[in-house]
Design a protein around this motif. Structure first.
Motif, PDB file in Angstrom:
ATOM      1  N   GLU A 115      -7.723   8.324   3.026  1.00  0.00           N
ATOM      2  CA  GLU A 115      -6.940   7.032   3.507  1.00  0.00           C
ATOM      3  C   GLU A 115      -6.332   7.105   4.683  1.00  0.00           C
ATOM      4  OE1 GLU A 115      -6.235   4.240   1.888  1.00  0.00           O
ATOM      5  OE2 GLU A 115      -4.316   3.669   2.743  1.00  0.00           O
TER       6      GLU A 115
ATOM      7  N   GLU B  38      -8.503   5.786   7.493  1.00  0.00           N
ATOM      8  CA  GLU B  38      -8.764   4.203   7.431  1.00  0.00           C
ATOM      9  C   GLU B  38      -7.373   3.773   8.040  1.00  0.00           C
ATOM     10  OE1 GLU B  38      -7.084   2.384   4.094  1.00  0.00           O
ATOM     11  OE2 GLU B  38      -8.671   0.713   3.920  1.00  0.00           O
ATOM     12  N   GLU B  39      -6.189   4.366   7.533  1.00  0.00           N
ATOM     13  CA  GLU B  39      -4.909   3.879   8.222  1.00  0.00           C
ATOM     14  C   GLU B  39      -5.040   3.739   9.763  1.00  0.00           C
ATOM     15  OE1 GLU B  39      -2.929   2.368   6.515  1.00  0.00           O
ATOM     16  OE2 GLU B  39      -2.654   3.079   4.390  1.00  0.00           O
TER      17      GLU B  39
ATOM     18  N   GLU C 189       0.913  -1.323   0.120  1.00  0.00           N
ATOM     19  CA  GLU C 189      -0.059  -0.069   0.000  1.00  0.00           C
ATOM     20  C   GLU C 189       0.934   1.283   0.024  1.00  0.00           C
ATOM     21  OE1 GLU C 189      -3.211   0.765   2.625  1.00  0.00           O
ATOM     22  OE2 GLU C 189      -4.483  -0.877   1.835  1.00  0.00           O
TER      23      GLU C 189
HETATM   24 FE   LIG Z   1      -4.618   1.748   3.577  1.00  0.00          FE
END
Ligand SMILES: [Fe+2]
Ligand SMILES: [Fe+2]
Length: 172
Positions: free
Chosen positions: A126, A129-130, A49
């Motif tokens: 993002e 989410e991380e 990722e």
């Molecule tokens: Fe991610």
């Protein structure tokens, strides 16, 4: 067209995403050597990722006609102490990344740079989410404590994580 200032800030940040990839590769190695194959898999997916994040920044800087500059020769941490230590360090690192993404967004807003704001929006989402993923795993690890069976169950859960490659256009 983006400003020299914006180009420099994006260049600095893309090196941080590359650093992230290397950090998670180092954690992958630690986890595998500690017998935590599931956690190893989780960090391998995370490494992939991060390479996507890195390539997204490269592609964007290039699409604005600017050359990418690579050059952060930093020592990558390799000393970890436990399953929990891996994820606490991961969360702390991602929180730093979130702060830097926010600073890039502040600069883009300040410069009335609409293209970069749109580009950065994906990263703002993002990062939520991380951090959420890391917090969830840390929560479970704290509940499990040093219960070996619980740790093995969580390791099995992490073994199921799969890398979803982005559409080709996203990093082209
Ligand atoms: Fe991610
Ligand atoms: Fe990232």
């Amino acid at each position: 067209m983006i400003s020299k200032n914006m180009t420099a800030a994006l260049n600095t940040h893309l090196n941080r995403e590359l650093y992230s990839a290397k950090l998670y590769l180092s954690m992958w190695s630690y986890a595998n050597c500690a017998g935590l194959k599931g956690a190893g898999n989780w960090f391998m997916v995370q490494y992939q990722e991060e390479m996507v994040h890195f390539m997204k920044f490269n592609a964007y800087v290039n699409s604005q006609g600017e050359q990418v500059k690579l050059g952060m020769m930093e020592e990558i941490p390799s000393e970890f102490t436990s399953f929990l230590d891996l994820f606490e360090k991961t969360l702390a690192h991602e929180q730093s990344i979130t702060g830097w993404i926010n600073e890039l967004m502040d600069l883009a807003i300040q410069e009335k740079d609409h293209a970069t704001q749109i580009f950065l929006q994906w990263f703002v989402t993002e990062q939520i989410e991380e951090e959420e993923n890391d917090r969830e795993i840390i929560g479970k690890l704290k509940l499990i404590g040093d219960n070996g069976q619980g740790l093995l169950m969580l390791d099995n859960e992490l073994a199921a994580r799969i890398f979803v490659p982005p559409p080709a256009a996203a990093t082209a």
